[in-house]
Design a protein around this motif. Structure first.
Motif: not given
Length: 116
Positions: A48-55, A99-104
Motif C-alpha cells: 500500500d502507500q505506506d509500504g505495508d504488504v497487502w497481497d 521495477e517490481n517488488d519480487l521475492l524468490l
C-alpha cells in the motif's frame, strides 16, 4: 540393483551389454538425481502507500541448474510475457525485480552440488 553398483551399471552400458528394465529405471533415477534442476517461483509483493504488504501473488516460475537459471513470467494486463536467463535465480530477481517488488521462493530443497 543397488545404488552402490552404479559404476558397474555404467561399465555394462559402455561394453554394449543390454540393460535390464530394473537397471534402466535405476540409471534414469541416477541421471535425474545428478542433473535435475531446482524449481523456484517468483512472488510479486503488493504494497500500500505506506509500504505495508497487502497481497502476494505468483508472477513467475523458474528452474535453477548448477550454472544457469531460467524463468518464465506469463503475461498480465500490464506486461508482456517475459523469459529470463541468468547464472542464478538470484541474478534474475536482481535484474527484473528493480521495477517490481519480487521475492524468490524455492520449491525444491537444495541438494548437494546445487547452487541456490
Amino acid at each position: 540393483m543397488e545404488r552402490g553398483n552404479e559404476a558397474k551399471l555404467w561399465r555394462t552400458a559402455c561394453e554394449g551389454l543390454s540393460f535390464t528394465e530394473a537397471d534402466m529405471k535405476l540409471a534414469i533415477r541416477l541421471l535425474h538425481s545428478e542433473h535435475a534442476p531446482r524449481r523456484f517461483s517468483l512472488i510479486g509483493v503488493h504494497r500500500d502507500q505506506d509500504g505495508d504488504v497487502w497481497d502476494l501473488e505468483i508472477v513467475g516460475w523458474g528452474l535453477q541448474w548448477r550454472d544457469e537459471a531460467l524463468a518464465y513470467l506469463p503475461p498480465t494486463p500490464h506486461s508482456k510475457t517475459v523469459y529470463c536467463q541468468g547464472s542464478t535465480a538470484e541474478t534474475i530477481v536482481a535484474r527484473y525485480g528493480h521495477e517490481n517488488d519480487l521475492l524468490l521462493a524455492w520449491i525444491d530443497p537444495e541438494t548437494p552440488g546445487q547452487r541456490s
